[in-house]
Motif scaffolding. Structure first.
Motif, mmCIF file in Angstrom:
data_model
loop_
_atom_site.group_PDB
_atom_site.id
_atom_site.type_symbol
_atom_site.label_atom_id
_atom_site.label_comp_id
_atom_site.label_asym_id
_atom_site.label_seq_id
_atom_site.Cartn_x
_atom_site.Cartn_y
_atom_site.Cartn_z
ATOM 1 N N ALA A 1 16.114 -17.759 -27.326
ATOM 2 C CA ALA A 1 15.586 -17.407 -28.644
ATOM 3 C C ALA A 1 14.271 -18.121 -28.929
ATOM 4 C CB ALA A 1 16.611 -17.748 -29.727
ATOM 5 N N ARG A 2 14.153 -19.384 -28.472
ATOM 6 C CA ARG A 2 12.915 -20.127 -28.711
ATOM 7 C C ARG A 2 11.739 -19.443 -28.025
ATOM 8 N NH1 ARG A 2 14.218 -25.125 -26.960
ATOM 9 N NH2 ARG A 2 14.309 -26.157 -28.973
ATOM 10 N N CYS B 1 21.459 -16.300 -39.599
ATOM 11 C CA CYS B 1 20.647 -15.719 -38.521
ATOM 12 C C CYS B 1 19.974 -14.434 -38.983
ATOM 13 C CB CYS B 1 21.516 -15.444 -37.296
ATOM 14 S SG CYS B 1 22.157 -16.923 -36.482
ATOM 15 N N ASN C 1 11.622 -15.424 -38.257
ATOM 16 C CA ASN C 1 11.577 -16.885 -38.204
ATOM 17 C C ASN C 1 12.395 -17.440 -37.040
ATOM 18 O OD1 ASN C 1 9.870 -17.862 -40.333
ATOM 19 N ND2 ASN C 1 11.345 -17.008 -41.788
ATOM 20 N N VAL C 2 12.191 -16.862 -35.885
ATOM 21 C CA VAL C 2 12.828 -17.322 -34.652
ATOM 22 C C VAL C 2 11.786 -17.264 -33.545
ATOM 23 C CG1 VAL C 2 14.602 -16.853 -32.919
ATOM 24 C CG2 VAL C 2 15.130 -16.516 -35.339
ATOM 25 N N GLY D 1 12.810 -21.490 -37.487
ATOM 26 C CA GLY D 1 14.036 -21.522 -36.705
ATOM 27 C C GLY D 1 15.250 -21.804 -37.560
ATOM 28 N N ALA E 1 16.952 -15.172 -41.028
ATOM 29 C CA ALA E 1 15.844 -15.616 -40.179
ATOM 30 C C ALA E 1 15.221 -14.438 -39.439
ATOM 31 C CB ALA E 1 16.336 -16.670 -39.191
ATOM 32 N N LEU E 2 16.051 -13.549 -38.929
ATOM 33 C CA LEU E 2 15.547 -12.402 -38.172
ATOM 34 C C LEU E 2 14.743 -11.448 -39.052
ATOM 35 C CD1 LEU E 2 18.727 -11.632 -36.023
ATOM 36 C CD2 LEU E 2 16.627 -12.759 -35.258
ATOM 37 N N ARG F 1 11.705 -16.236 -27.304
ATOM 38 C CA ARG F 1 11.797 -14.807 -27.633
ATOM 39 C C ARG F 1 12.104 -13.971 -26.393
ATOM 40 N NH1 ARG F 1 7.751 -13.122 -32.616
ATOM 41 N NH2 ARG F 1 8.685 -14.555 -34.135
#
Length: 343
Positions: free
Chosen positions: A339-340, A110, A118-119, A125, A113-114, A342
């Motif tokens: 999260a999808r 995670c 990439n979230v 994702g 990605a953060l 935001r």
């Protein structure tokens, strides 16, 4: 392909993060270059970033190389590819999750990605590859050992009973209970519990002490050969087999790794005309136990799986709005995930 040393996943991911910080430092020194870190996303949607950065920068490359089994050049090469990608999906399997540092591994995925934002944007994702087809979906509809994760008051009102409020057992708790004798029976809906669970040898030695073991399965595995004092093996329809009930051909629903929910129809003829479906077996056990209790429409649910979906929608109206109507949306319909969006 980079052969990571067993148990070295955290070291690799910290190395990638360390390399990303170095690449971002170089970009900051050159105004013509685009930043590697998604600064706006980090400032708006994360917390604790400064402490994370400080911890990663403090790790020595010699330690990362020793623990990961990879060279610094290898890891920096991976980071460079990741830094150049406009969008990335980080996919991980059970090798990262099923050991002592599984939670830390997922948290670090995670973090990577953060760092790049990439979230919550197209083509990006985090995607877990599950060991079973509906491990994720079962949690979504309230199958949990933790009562605080389930809308118990709503279930009480829907079905006129008082659901237990005491915490149940997770996998580790079940294994410990079998070994210490506090667990007396086991019913498995699929899976290969004895082999997949930790402490396999100790678990097998105590499994025979269970008063009852019931395995509902589509194919044989090692767990079926390790039996309690009374053991039942109940073969059932597989998801690839046609499932015809009183209302006609049925479909089940699955939630994939991107949290999209869609229909799944069997296409093969059943291996035997005597095979029951999983819903029929579970409902049959319930009806045999409480034959005069009509509060839960077990037989109606077996006759038409759409009624099960109606019941799920009634329990989770926000997540499963118009469940049956949206079921056949191409690619499935997405479950609401903050999260999808935001949020």
């Amino acid at each position: 392909y980079f052969p990571v040393r067993a148990g070295g996943d955290l070291a690799v991911m910290h190395g990638i993060a360390k390399a990303l910080f170095a690449l971002d430092d170089a970009a900051k020194a050159d105004p013509s270059r685009e930043r590697v870190l998604d600064v706006g996303f980090i400032e708006t949607h994360t917390n604790g970033f400064e402490a994370f950065e400080q911890a990663v920068r403090a790790i020595a490359w010699t330690d990362i190389e020793r623990e990961s089994g990879l060279t610094r050049a290898d890891i920096e090469g991976v980071a460079a590819v990741y830094a150049q990608a406009k969008a990335s999906i980080l996919i991980y399997g059970m090798g990262l999750t099923q050991h002592r540092y599984g939670v830390d591994n997922v948290r670090m995925i995670c973090n990577l990605a953060l760092m790049r934002g990439n979230v919550g944007r197209p083509g990006a994702g985090i995607c877990p590859v599950r060991g079973h087809s509906n491990v994720q979906g079962q949690r979504t509809v309230g199958i949990s050992e933790k009562p605080e994760l389930v809308p118990l008051d709503r279930l009480d009102a829907q079905y006129g009973f008082s659901a237990p409020r005491t915490k149940g057992l997770d996998t580790v708790g079940t294994v410990e209970g079998v070994i210490d004798g506090s667990v007396h029976a086991f019913i498995g809906l699929g899976g290969n519990f004895v082999r997949a669970a930790p402490e396999t040898e100790r678990l097998e030695a105590h499994w025979k002490d269970l008063a009852l073991t019931v395995q509902i399965a589509t194919k044989l595995n090692r767990s079926h050969l390790v039996c309690g004092r009374t053991a039942l093996l109940l073969p059932c329809l597989g998801r690839i087999e046609k499932d015809v009930q009183r209302s006609g051909e049925q479909c089940v629903t699955v939630e994939d790794s991107t949290t999209c929910i869609h229909a799944s129809f069997g296409t093969s003829e059943p291996a035997s005309d005597q095979l029951l479906s999983e819903p029929a077996i579970v409902a049959g056990i319930a009806r045999a136990w409480k034959p005069d209790d009509t509060r839960v429409p077990w037989q109606a649910w077996v006759d038409d799986y759409g009624l099960v979906r109606d019941a799920i929608e009634a329990t989770y109206p926000d997540q499963f709005r118009d469940f049956n109507a949206r079921l056949h949306t191409p690619g499935g319909f997405p479950r609401p995930v903050g999260a999808r969006e935001r949020r």
